[in-house]
Design a protein around this motif. Structure first.
Motif, mmCIF file in Angstrom:
data_model
loop_
_atom_site.group_PDB
_atom_site.id
_atom_site.type_symbol
_atom_site.label_atom_id
_atom_site.label_comp_id
_atom_site.label_asym_id
_atom_site.label_seq_id
_atom_site.Cartn_x
_atom_site.Cartn_y
_atom_site.Cartn_z
ATOM 1 N N GLU A 207 21.455 -42.198 -27.283
ATOM 2 C CA GLU A 207 21.271 -42.607 -25.752
ATOM 3 C C GLU A 207 23.125 -42.437 -25.123
ATOM 4 O O GLU A 207 22.756 -41.775 -24.104
ATOM 5 C CB GLU A 207 21.729 -43.882 -25.771
ATOM 6 C CG GLU A 207 21.211 -45.606 -24.776
ATOM 7 C CD GLU A 207 20.938 -46.275 -25.105
ATOM 8 O OE1 GLU A 207 21.832 -46.660 -24.900
ATOM 9 O OE2 GLU A 207 19.082 -46.368 -25.045
ATOM 10 N N SER B 33 22.460 -38.616 -24.024
ATOM 11 C CA SER B 33 21.986 -38.908 -22.839
ATOM 12 C C SER B 33 23.092 -38.971 -21.781
ATOM 13 O O SER B 33 22.883 -38.301 -20.616
ATOM 14 C CB SER B 33 20.787 -39.994 -23.095
ATOM 15 O OG SER B 33 20.271 -39.806 -21.609
ATOM 16 N N ALA B 34 23.730 -40.449 -22.113
ATOM 17 C CA ALA B 34 24.473 -40.294 -21.126
ATOM 18 C C ALA B 34 25.493 -39.115 -20.781
ATOM 19 O O ALA B 34 25.463 -39.274 -19.354
ATOM 20 C CB ALA B 34 25.485 -42.115 -21.302
ATOM 21 N N LEU C 299 25.306 -36.244 -20.957
ATOM 22 C CA LEU C 299 24.197 -35.385 -20.223
ATOM 23 C C LEU C 299 24.574 -35.881 -18.828
ATOM 24 O O LEU C 299 24.593 -35.277 -17.536
ATOM 25 C CB LEU C 299 22.877 -35.304 -20.569
ATOM 26 C CG LEU C 299 22.817 -33.478 -21.423
ATOM 27 C CD1 LEU C 299 21.695 -33.512 -22.092
ATOM 28 C CD2 LEU C 299 22.984 -32.697 -20.904
ATOM 29 N N ASP C 300 24.199 -36.954 -18.205
ATOM 30 C CA ASP C 300 23.386 -37.809 -16.621
ATOM 31 C C ASP C 300 24.811 -38.257 -15.587
ATOM 32 O O ASP C 300 25.239 -38.566 -15.246
ATOM 33 C CB ASP C 300 22.938 -38.860 -16.823
ATOM 34 C CG ASP C 300 21.513 -38.732 -17.315
ATOM 35 O OD1 ASP C 300 20.914 -37.589 -17.360
ATOM 36 O OD2 ASP C 300 20.584 -39.626 -17.196
ATOM 37 N N ASP C 301 26.059 -37.764 -17.080
ATOM 38 C CA ASP C 301 27.703 -38.212 -16.227
ATOM 39 C C ASP C 301 27.623 -39.030 -16.101
ATOM 40 O O ASP C 301 28.095 -40.040 -14.865
ATOM 41 C CB ASP C 301 27.640 -37.346 -14.513
ATOM 42 C CG ASP C 301 28.448 -36.052 -14.956
ATOM 43 O OD1 ASP C 301 29.161 -36.327 -15.583
ATOM 44 O OD2 ASP C 301 28.707 -35.808 -13.852
ATOM 45 N N GLU C 302 27.460 -40.551 -16.567
ATOM 46 C CA GLU C 302 27.102 -41.573 -16.612
ATOM 47 C C GLU C 302 27.222 -42.702 -18.209
ATOM 48 O O GLU C 302 28.829 -43.832 -18.248
ATOM 49 C CB GLU C 302 25.724 -42.058 -17.147
ATOM 50 C CG GLU C 302 24.961 -42.176 -15.347
ATOM 51 C CD GLU C 302 23.539 -42.476 -15.516
ATOM 52 O OE1 GLU C 302 22.790 -42.696 -16.858
ATOM 53 O OE2 GLU C 302 22.819 -42.908 -14.389
ATOM 54 N N ALA C 303 28.287 -41.761 -19.048
ATOM 55 C CA ALA C 303 28.503 -42.400 -19.716
ATOM 56 C C ALA C 303 30.096 -43.164 -19.737
ATOM 57 O O ALA C 303 30.770 -42.986 -18.783
ATOM 58 C CB ALA C 303 29.379 -40.898 -20.702
ATOM 59 N N GLU D 33 31.303 -44.975 -24.697
ATOM 60 C CA GLU D 33 30.127 -44.160 -25.153
ATOM 61 C C GLU D 33 30.557 -42.773 -25.237
ATOM 62 O O GLU D 33 30.290 -42.378 -26.514
ATOM 63 C CB GLU D 33 28.855 -43.910 -23.871
ATOM 64 C CG GLU D 33 28.354 -44.657 -24.280
ATOM 65 C CD GLU D 33 27.320 -45.439 -23.051
ATOM 66 O OE1 GLU D 33 25.684 -45.041 -23.017
ATOM 67 O OE2 GLU D 33 27.495 -44.887 -21.884
ATOM 68 N N TYR E 253 18.836 -29.192 -27.658
ATOM 69 C CA TYR E 253 18.978 -29.701 -26.411
ATOM 70 C C TYR E 253 19.318 -28.197 -25.814
ATOM 71 O O TYR E 253 18.418 -27.617 -25.025
ATOM 72 C CB TYR E 253 20.321 -30.504 -25.823
ATOM 73 C CG TYR E 253 19.556 -32.130 -26.030
ATOM 74 C CD1 TYR E 253 18.321 -32.174 -27.177
ATOM 75 C CD2 TYR E 253 20.240 -33.139 -25.729
ATOM 76 C CE1 TYR E 253 17.787 -33.280 -27.795
ATOM 77 C CE2 TYR E 253 20.098 -34.345 -26.455
ATOM 78 C CZ TYR E 253 18.708 -34.222 -27.087
ATOM 79 O OH TYR E 253 18.235 -36.105 -27.320
ATOM 80 N N ARG F 5 17.268 -26.556 -23.729
ATOM 81 C CA ARG F 5 16.957 -25.866 -22.092
ATOM 82 C C ARG F 5 17.057 -24.421 -21.650
ATOM 83 O O ARG F 5 16.771 -24.598 -20.463
ATOM 84 C CB ARG F 5 18.533 -26.745 -21.280
ATOM 85 C CG ARG F 5 17.972 -27.282 -19.775
ATOM 86 C CD ARG F 5 19.375 -28.464 -19.873
ATOM 87 N NE ARG F 5 20.812 -28.046 -20.440
ATOM 88 C CZ ARG F 5 22.152 -28.793 -20.621
ATOM 89 N NH1 ARG F 5 21.351 -30.185 -19.921
ATOM 90 N NH2 ARG F 5 22.620 -28.442 -20.574
ATOM 91 N N PRO G 281 30.227 -37.131 -10.597
ATOM 92 C CA PRO G 281 28.798 -36.835 -9.884
ATOM 93 C C PRO G 281 28.902 -35.223 -9.917
ATOM 94 O O PRO G 281 27.948 -34.577 -10.405
ATOM 95 C CB PRO G 281 28.304 -37.184 -8.803
ATOM 96 C CG PRO G 281 29.490 -37.149 -8.255
ATOM 97 C CD PRO G 281 31.281 -37.496 -8.881
ATOM 98 N N GLY H 9 29.829 -31.836 -12.361
ATOM 99 C CA GLY H 9 30.283 -31.062 -13.388
ATOM 100 C C GLY H 9 31.048 -30.767 -13.923
ATOM 101 O O GLY H 9 31.143 -29.618 -14.786
ATOM 102 N N TYR I 296 24.556 -26.442 -15.064
ATOM 103 C CA TYR I 296 22.755 -27.415 -16.178
ATOM 104 C C TYR I 296 21.558 -25.941 -15.817
ATOM 105 O O TYR I 296 20.805 -25.926 -16.042
ATOM 106 C CB TYR I 296 22.639 -28.282 -15.064
ATOM 107 C CG TYR I 296 23.371 -29.469 -15.149
ATOM 108 C CD1 TYR I 296 22.633 -30.168 -16.107
ATOM 109 C CD2 TYR I 296 24.342 -30.206 -14.267
ATOM 110 C CE1 TYR I 296 23.879 -31.264 -16.472
ATOM 111 C CE2 TYR I 296 25.246 -31.726 -14.793
ATOM 112 C CZ TYR I 296 24.516 -31.693 -16.327
ATOM 113 O OH TYR I 296 25.370 -32.890 -16.239
#
Lengths: 199, 323
Positions: A7, A10-11, A13-17, A21, A42, A46, A129, A131, A145
């Motif tokens: 998780e 994944s966070a 990757l989503d820029d949400e860490a 985390e 991964y 991708r 937001p 990268g 990405y």
């Protein structure tokens, strides 16, 4: 690899860490071969999906991360002053890990200025937001990405784009929902997402 | 008014085309499937299949709530099946006084998203379908709108989509409640019936100021008006398929994996744009806009849908002109 670690990745990757985390990944990337392999996988997946040459994904990120970690432990061992400063150093390394992780093993580049003027904390605080992140004491990397470089944003452009995204959401939501209403199991209910239904 | 009967007939013909083109694409899909399906749970997939039928084939009306963060909307929905077609409507009871309706939708007109939920037969043939991308599990459900429900836990097997918790009516299989689950088991959005009746009698009409006739885009409709130079999306997350068949020069593409839908819009700009990107989220919907130069032409690409921002970004990144 634990569910929680998955998780956290994944966070990232989503820029949400969040900071916790980032540090979780940071704490393990050093000795966890599986974690590193997961990233390579991964990235390979991708790249394969997006039709990129596979060799780009084979860059092993672990070396630079380990170097950054070593530099950090050396600093921490140096005395009380360094120990007090340690959290800051952790964030910087965390940022570099996040950036390295986000990059997907591509486009290693040396970027001079920090676009947000927040040093390494930009990633740890999830402020970006876009990268593009900078880091202290570790290799700067450009996150993307895909095959194009992610644009460098000035703060003013950042705000303008957010507003643009909001306007486009209002403009296109209804047309999008016409498809959601026929291709998801909720029927016409997704129309409730449209801010202002038009005739 | 006398033109009305013509419409269902024309739609019916188009819909056969829709089913056919989807069947034609199946062999390719099957050949990609692995021998064992990671997310397959026959009981859960059985319920999923039942749900996909009940949505179209059962008559009901009720009140549904949509919760996103601190916001709640209430709407009245009705669905009536008569003969071989159905009519449905959704009326907003809060906020804007608007109604959306779809009349005379043929029952045999099955859209790609619905078809993806009907995996039963393909599973035995080694075609996992949606079970390649989600893990399904049946759980004890609670009560929703006074009905006993069965709960289906739907967990994404990759990071390109959200998870769902769905509750279906134990008797009819009707979808009563949907929670969209983001990272960290966070509920992003929730639809839920507050009251439900399987009587066909229509509820008292609410006051509305606007009625929108829902469109009927599907794979047999070819949008011909060219809006841009021909372009294509080169990357899709696994399991996503087009919801219709726009021409290469149409401004929009839409894709579904059966549970989520996202759309890609491309605008050609008359002048240069400073490259950048912006994200807005509302409940389970992500809207991602990217301005950039696409081989000499400034464009604005917007990906809007019920997918994580990372998915939207990767899709936007893969947009290219068709040579």
């Amino acid at each position: 690899m634990s569910e929680r670690m998955r998780e956290s990745l994944s966070a990232l990757l989503d820029d949400e860490a969040n900071e916790l985390e980032v540090q979780r990944v940071l704490g393990q990337v050093q000795d966890d071969e599986q974690l590193r392999q997961t990233w390579v996988r991964y990235n390979l997946a991708r790249d394969a999906l997006s039709g990129h040459p596979l060799h780009a994904a084979k860059v092993d990120i672990s070396g630079s991360v380990r170097a950054a970690l070593a530099a950090e432990s050396a600093a921490a061992a140096g005395g009380w002053k360094q120990r007090v400063l340690r959290p800051v150093a952790s964030l910087a390394v965390a940022a570099s890990v996040a950036a390295t992780v986000v990059i997907g093993g591509q486009q290693l580049a040396d970027i001079g200025a920090d676009p947000y003027g927040q040093g390494g904390q930009a990633v740890a605080a999830s402020a970006s937001p876009v990268g593009l992140v900078n880091s202290l004491g570790a290799t700067s990397v450009q996150a993307s990405y895909g095959n194009r470089a992610v644009p460098v944003l000035q703060p003013a452009t950042h705000t303008a784009y957010r507003e643009l995204a909001r306007l486009r959401m209002n403009k296109y939501m209804q047309e999008h929902v016409e498809h959601a209403a026929l291709n998801t199991p909720q029927g016409l209910i997704p129309f409730a997402r449209v801010p202002e239904i038009r005739e | 008014m006398n033109r009305q009967p013509l419409l269902p007939a024309r739609r019916a013909r188009l819909c056969r085309g829709a089913s056919l083109s989807f069947i034609l694409s199946l062999p390719l899909f099957a050949s990609m499937a692995s021998a064992s399906c990671p997310g397959a749970d026959s009981a859960a997939l059985g319920w999923l299949n039942r749900m996909s039928h009940s949505l179209h084939e059962v008559s009901y009306h009720g009140v549904v709530t949509l919760q996103r963060g601190g916001d709640m909307q209430v709407m009245q929905v009705s669905h009536a099946v008569e003969g071989d077609s159905s009519s449905e409507s959704m009326t907003r009871l809060t906020g804007q006084g608007a109604q959306v309706e779809r009349r005379d939708h043929p029952l045999h007109c099955v859209h790609p998203g619905t078809r993806l939920l009907q995996v039963g037969a393909g599973l035995q043939a080694g075609d996992c379908g949606i079970a390649d991308h989600y893990r399904f599990k049946v759980d004890e459900g609670g009560r929703v709108a006074g009905r006993k429900a069965v709960r289906i836990l739907i967990e994404p097997l990759d990071m390109y989509r959200f998870g769902y918790v769905m509750e279906l009516d134990r008797e009819t299989g009707l979808l009563l409640k949907t929670q969209t689950i983001g990272r960290g088991d966070k509920v992003l959005e929730q639809f839920q019936f507050a009251s439900l009746s399987y009587q066909t009698r229509e509820p008292a009409p609410a006051e509305v100021s606007l009625v929108h006739q829902a469109q009927h885009p599907h794979p047999a409709t070819v949008v011909s008006a060219p809006a841009t130079a021909p372009w294509q999306v080169n990357w899709l997350p696994g399991g996503f398929t087009a919801t219709d068949a726009p021409s290469g020069a149409a401004a929009r593409r839409s894709y579904t994996d059966g549970l989520a839908v996202f759309s890609v819009f491309l605008e050609e700009l008359g002048r240069d744009i400073r490259p950048g990107e912006g994200v807005v989220r509302s409940g389970g919907t992500t809207s991602y806009t990217r301005g950039m130069d696409l081989t000499g032409q400034a464009v604005l690409i917007t990906v809007i849908g019920e997918v994580p921002v990372n998915t939207a970004r990767m899709v936007a990144d893969s947009v290219a002109w068709t040579n």
